[in-house]
Design an enzyme around this catalytic site. Structure first.
Site, PDB file in Angstrom:
ATOM      1  N   ARG A  57       0.834  -1.208   0.000  1.00 49.29           N
ATOM      2  CA  ARG A  57       0.000   0.000   0.000  1.00 49.29           C
ATOM      3  C   ARG A  57       0.862   1.249   0.000  1.00 49.29           C
ATOM      4  O   ARG A  57       0.588   2.213  -0.717  1.00 49.29           O
ATOM      5  CB  ARG A  57      -0.905  -0.024   1.236  1.00 49.29           C
ATOM      6  CG  ARG A  57      -1.957   1.083   1.249  1.00 49.29           C
ATOM      7  CD  ARG A  57      -3.041   0.767   2.257  1.00 49.29           C
ATOM      8  NE  ARG A  57      -4.064   1.805   2.244  1.00 49.29           N
ATOM      9  CZ  ARG A  57      -4.368   2.571   3.280  1.00 49.29           C
ATOM     10  NH1 ARG A  57      -3.730   2.415   4.429  1.00 49.29           N
ATOM     11  NH2 ARG A  57      -5.298   3.490   3.189  1.00 49.29           N
ATOM     12  N   HIS A  61       0.751   4.027  -2.948  1.00 49.31           N
ATOM     13  CA  HIS A  61       0.387   5.403  -2.609  1.00 49.31           C
ATOM     14  C   HIS A  61       1.520   6.374  -2.927  1.00 49.31           C
ATOM     15  O   HIS A  61       1.269   7.534  -3.273  1.00 49.31           O
ATOM     16  CB  HIS A  61       0.024   5.506  -1.122  1.00 49.31           C
ATOM     17  CG  HIS A  61      -1.347   4.995  -0.807  1.00 49.31           C
ATOM     18  ND1 HIS A  61      -2.187   5.592   0.107  1.00 49.31           N
ATOM     19  CD2 HIS A  61      -2.045   3.935  -1.305  1.00 49.31           C
ATOM     20  CE1 HIS A  61      -3.327   4.928   0.176  1.00 49.31           C
ATOM     21  NE2 HIS A  61      -3.258   3.904  -0.668  1.00 49.31           N
ATOM     22  N   ASN A  89      -3.900   8.499   3.248  1.00 48.94           N
ATOM     23  CA  ASN A  89      -2.625   8.060   3.814  1.00 48.94           C
ATOM     24  C   ASN A  89      -2.611   7.969   5.338  1.00 48.94           C
ATOM     25  O   ASN A  89      -1.600   7.576   5.925  1.00 48.94           O
ATOM     26  CB  ASN A  89      -1.503   9.000   3.369  1.00 48.94           C
ATOM     27  CG  ASN A  89      -1.190   8.880   1.891  1.00 48.94           C
ATOM     28  OD1 ASN A  89      -1.471   7.850   1.277  1.00 48.94           O
ATOM     29  ND2 ASN A  89      -0.625   9.923   1.305  1.00 48.94           N
ATOM     30  N   HIS A 185      -4.587  -7.158  -3.125  1.00 52.19           N
ATOM     31  CA  HIS A 185      -5.602  -7.208  -2.067  1.00 52.19           C
ATOM     32  C   HIS A 185      -5.699  -8.606  -1.463  1.00 52.19           C
ATOM     33  O   HIS A 185      -6.361  -8.784  -0.436  1.00 52.19           O
ATOM     34  CB  HIS A 185      -6.958  -6.777  -2.616  1.00 52.19           C
ATOM     35  CG  HIS A 185      -7.047  -5.310  -2.870  1.00 52.19           C
ATOM     36  ND1 HIS A 185      -8.164  -4.701  -3.432  1.00 52.19           N
ATOM     37  CD2 HIS A 185      -6.161  -4.305  -2.636  1.00 52.19           C
ATOM     38  CE1 HIS A 185      -7.948  -3.400  -3.532  1.00 52.19           C
ATOM     39  NE2 HIS A 185      -6.740  -3.141  -3.062  1.00 52.19           N
TER      40      HIS A 185
END
Length: 318
Positions: A57, A61, A89, A185
């Protein structure tokens, strides 16, 4: 005259060649760089296997805002906010692992290895420890000089496939790339607040058994845990494999975007292919991760090599 022109051309081309990301970039300047990062990741993984999802992640990001330049690592100050303050975030974690790796690297080869490369390498190592593919990471990224929360505009979990793809296409990623990367995921979790509307509204695209299970999880919310989490892969939640695609094919996608992948004609075929072929997913996941890691990277003399990943280097006075 011809020799001089050739020499000048070489001078122009050489910095560009040296600036390109490449596997083994630190082979001479910091030979133990990758093993140092790997050791830090392994230590963390032994006590927290969820670190893989956290790093995936973080990497995503970071790369989708100003490119893969470690701008997500910058701490806010009393005067200036950073990307960490942006809504998407606020739940990103794993920063202390990057700090640990950076501290060890600075002790061995000061000001050589960028924080951006540490994120990319650490993510690769965590993926492998979770049962995913080991892939070669081109390195040579530089760290960014800007971290602005107003620039954080990431695709959310309630979007349709077409809406989410707009963000990926803007980064020169294909539909197959998007489906492949969302396969991360398989080791992820989501807070109840993200998918509660699907339970309350009895979303017909969600398996009834999963809906009942998620309802039980979310109903257990308490003062100490007001927003519980659920695994996005109900089969093998801590292993990076193709089970996620099998699950969403059975209407067991937790978040809306995950289930949309199996339902939408734009992505359905790729989902089915990965569900049926674990080896294909492993190969394509490695390729997509390397491709994402190349988004808008700073190279050559651009940016900097931070001494501390959380703060920009002090600016030198002219």
């Amino acid at each position: 005259m011809r020799f001089k022109l050739a020499f000048l051309l070489l001078l122009l081309i050489l910095p560009l060649a040296l600036a390109n990301l490449r596997v083994g970039f630190y082979g001479r300047s910091c030979p133990k760089a990758e093993s140092i990062v790997q050791a830090a990741v392994r230590r963390r993984f032994t006590r927290d296997k969820s670190i893989t999802a956290a790093l995936l992640r973080m990497h995503f990001h970071d790369c989708f805002v100003r490119g893969c330049d470690a701008s997500i690592l910058i701490d806010s100050t009393s005067k200036t906010s950073s990307e960490k303050d942006a809504g998407p975030n606020l739940t990103v974690r794993g920063f202390e692992l990057i700090d640990e790796a950076k501290k060890a690297l600075e002790a061995t080869c000061p000001s050589r290895v960028s924080c951006a490369d540490i994120i990319a390498l650490a993510t690769r190592d965590a993926v492998f420890l979770s049962g995913g593919p080991f892939y070669r990471v081109p390195t040579g990224r530089r760290d960014g000089l800007v971290s602005n929360p107003d620039e954080v505009n990431l695709p959310g979990p309630t979007l349709t496939v077409s809406q989410a793809f707009q963000s990926f296409r803007a980064k020169n990623m294909s539909m197959d790339d998007m489906v492949t990367l969302l396969g991360a995921h398989t080791v992820g979790v989501a807070h109840c607040s993200i998918f509660l509307d699907r339970i309350i509204g009895s979303d017909p695209t969600m398996d009834r058994g999963l809906r009942n299970k998620l309802n039980a999880i979310c109903s257990a919310a308490s003062g100490s845990n007001p927003d519980p989490t659920a695994f996005l892969d109900q089969g093998t939640p801590l292993t990076l494999d193709n089970q996620f695609f099998k699950q969403i094919g059975l209407r067991r996608g937790v978040m809306k975007i995950d289930q949309e992948l199996a339902n939408d004609p734009l992505s359905r075929r790729t989902v089915s292919g990965y569900a049926a072929n674990a080896a294909l997913f492993r190969t394509r996941f490695a390729e997509a991760m390397v491709k994402m890691g190349n988004i808008q990277v700073l190279q050559g003399s651009a940016g900097e090599i931070r001494k501390n990943c959380r703060v920009f280097n002090p600016r030198r006075r002219a």
